[in-house]
Motif scaffolding. Structure first.
Motif, PDB file in Angstrom:
ATOM      1  N   GLU A 125       1.900  11.455   8.625  1.00 58.41           N
ATOM      2  CA  GLU A 125       1.963   9.871   8.977  1.00 58.41           C
ATOM      3  C   GLU A 125       1.239   8.910   9.737  1.00 58.41           C
ATOM      4  O   GLU A 125       2.597   9.496  10.482  1.00 58.41           O
ATOM      5  N   GLU A 126       1.235   7.878  10.214  1.00 58.49           N
ATOM      6  CA  GLU A 126       1.386   6.814  10.041  1.00 58.49           C
ATOM      7  C   GLU A 126       2.356   6.713  11.156  1.00 58.49           C
ATOM      8  O   GLU A 126       3.771   6.852  10.322  1.00 58.49           O
ATOM      9  N   ALA A 129       4.458   3.556   9.435  1.00 61.86           N
ATOM     10  CA  ALA A 129       5.129   4.149   8.075  1.00 61.86           C
ATOM     11  C   ALA A 129       6.340   4.595   8.109  1.00 61.86           C
ATOM     12  O   ALA A 129       6.823   4.283   6.977  1.00 61.86           O
ATOM     13  N   THR A 155      -4.834  -3.338   7.902  1.00 62.22           N
ATOM     14  CA  THR A 155      -4.501  -2.308   7.109  1.00 62.22           C
ATOM     15  C   THR A 155      -3.247  -1.654   7.034  1.00 62.22           C
ATOM     16  O   THR A 155      -2.529  -1.133   6.563  1.00 62.22           O
ATOM     17  N   GLU A 159       0.085  -0.724   5.199  1.00 62.04           N
ATOM     18  CA  GLU A 159       0.306   0.465   4.512  1.00 62.04           C
ATOM     19  C   GLU A 159       2.081   0.300   4.641  1.00 62.04           C
ATOM     20  O   GLU A 159       2.266   1.539   4.278  1.00 62.04           O
ATOM     21  N   GLU A 162       4.429  -0.951   2.493  1.00 62.45           N
ATOM     22  CA  GLU A 162       4.859  -0.955   1.616  1.00 62.45           C
ATOM     23  C   GLU A 162       5.515   0.127   1.610  1.00 62.45           C
ATOM     24  O   GLU A 162       5.999   1.118   0.002  1.00 62.45           O
ATOM     25  N   ARG A 163       5.899   1.565   2.076  1.00 65.17           N
ATOM     26  CA  ARG A 163       6.680   2.336   2.672  1.00 65.17           C
ATOM     27  C   ARG A 163       8.333   2.261   3.238  1.00 65.17           C
ATOM     28  O   ARG A 163       9.120   2.600   3.850  1.00 65.17           O
ATOM     29  N   ALA A 193       0.991  -6.492   0.491  1.00 65.47           N
ATOM     30  CA  ALA A 193       1.921  -5.863   0.368  1.00 65.47           C
ATOM     31  C   ALA A 193       3.400  -6.908   0.304  1.00 65.47           C
ATOM     32  O   ALA A 193       4.231  -6.314   0.065  1.00 65.47           O
TER      33      ALA A 193
END
Length: 279
Positions: A125-126, A129, A155, A159, A162-163, A193
């Motif tokens: 995972e990034e 995030a 982007t 993302e 969102e987490r 988001a």
């Protein structure tokens, strides 16, 4: 009475004053008091790692190495301020993520190049995030990024948001937030988001020069309590950490609502205007 005979709560307070700089966003803490003895080192270590400031690539590499070698320190980290390249920031975030840490504050400048945090090409995972954030500040750099470059950043941030279930406060560089889809002019992915972020209470960004639907989309978030718009400061002198933007008072927004291109359209939406003038 000898210093070490004092209660630990009092020693902790003394060390906080000795270690923490006046403005931890621009100055590194002073670790010298922790070298006096093992007791002071044990008591003061959480203070030292509470706020991390990345000011150079070597400094970021050292912080990353320390957190990877001693992941137990990550539980003390609350605030992360980064003035280094994206690579340096992502390395530190990756170390925090590996230890399942989270941040009260993440404050960083946009820098070129912006790259993926999946440094080894894996499906990991990034880092952005993986580390939950409560307060996010994305500061404007001096470089004007190409549109496709800004889109990549938006982007990745979308993302991450969102987490982040506990994100409450966002101060964002407007070029990212107000990036619309051409030619349909849909809200930016970052705005969408934010419109779904369950704990978001406060957003600060620049007053758009012309109508853009992104802030309208964000205003649909039922948890949001206030949107603060800014405008470039008039003074030509500013310190190196303060934003170059100043807040636009609610009275000024109301006075301009029939003249400013963005406000002319914004006043058609009751909730959006209510958030803009909220105390």
């Amino acid at each position: 009475m000898q210093l070490l005979n004092l209660p630990e709560e009092l020693l902790l307070s003394i060390l906080e004053h000795a270690i923490v700089p006046a403005d931890p966003r621009v100055s590194l803490p002073d670790s010298t008091p922790l070298l006096a003895c093992r007791a002071l080192h044990r008591i003061g270590l959480p203070v030292l790692y509470r706020t991390l400031l990345l000011i150079s690539s070597s400094n970021a590499e050292l912080v990353c190495h320390t957190l990877l070698e001693r992941p137990s320190l990550v539980r003390h980290v609350c605030h992360l301020y980064s003035r280094v390249s994206t690579l340096g920031l992502l390395l530190v975030l990756r170390a925090i993520g590996h230890a399942k840490g989270s941040l009260q504050t993440l404050d960083f400048h946009l820098n070129i190049p912006w790259m993926s945090g999946r440094l080894d090409g894996s499906e990991e995972e990034e880092p952005l995030a993986a580390v939950h954030v409560r307060q996010l500040t994305v500061r404007q750099g001096t470089v004007m990024f190409p549109r496709h470059y800004v889109s990549r950043i938006a982007t990745v941030l979308a993302e991450a948001i969102e987490r982040w279930p506990n994100l409450e406060v966002v101060e964002i560089e407007p070029r990212i937030l107000l990036l619309t889809s051409v030619p349909r002019e849909d809200p930016s992915p970052l705005a969408l988001a934010l419109s779904r972020s369950p704990s978001l209470r406060f957003l600060r960004t620049a007053l758009p020069p012309a109508w853009d639907p992104s802030l309208l989309a964000v205003s649909e978030n039922p948890s949001l309590k206030r949107i603060v718009l800014t405008t470039p400061r008039l003074s030509s002198v500013s310190d190196r950490i303060s934003s170059t933007e100043v807040d636009v008072p609610a009275a000024s927004l109301i006075a301009k609502k029939d003249d400013h291109p963005w406000l002319v359209e914004a006043q058609k939406y009751h909730r959006l205007m209510r958030l803009l003038v909220a105390p």
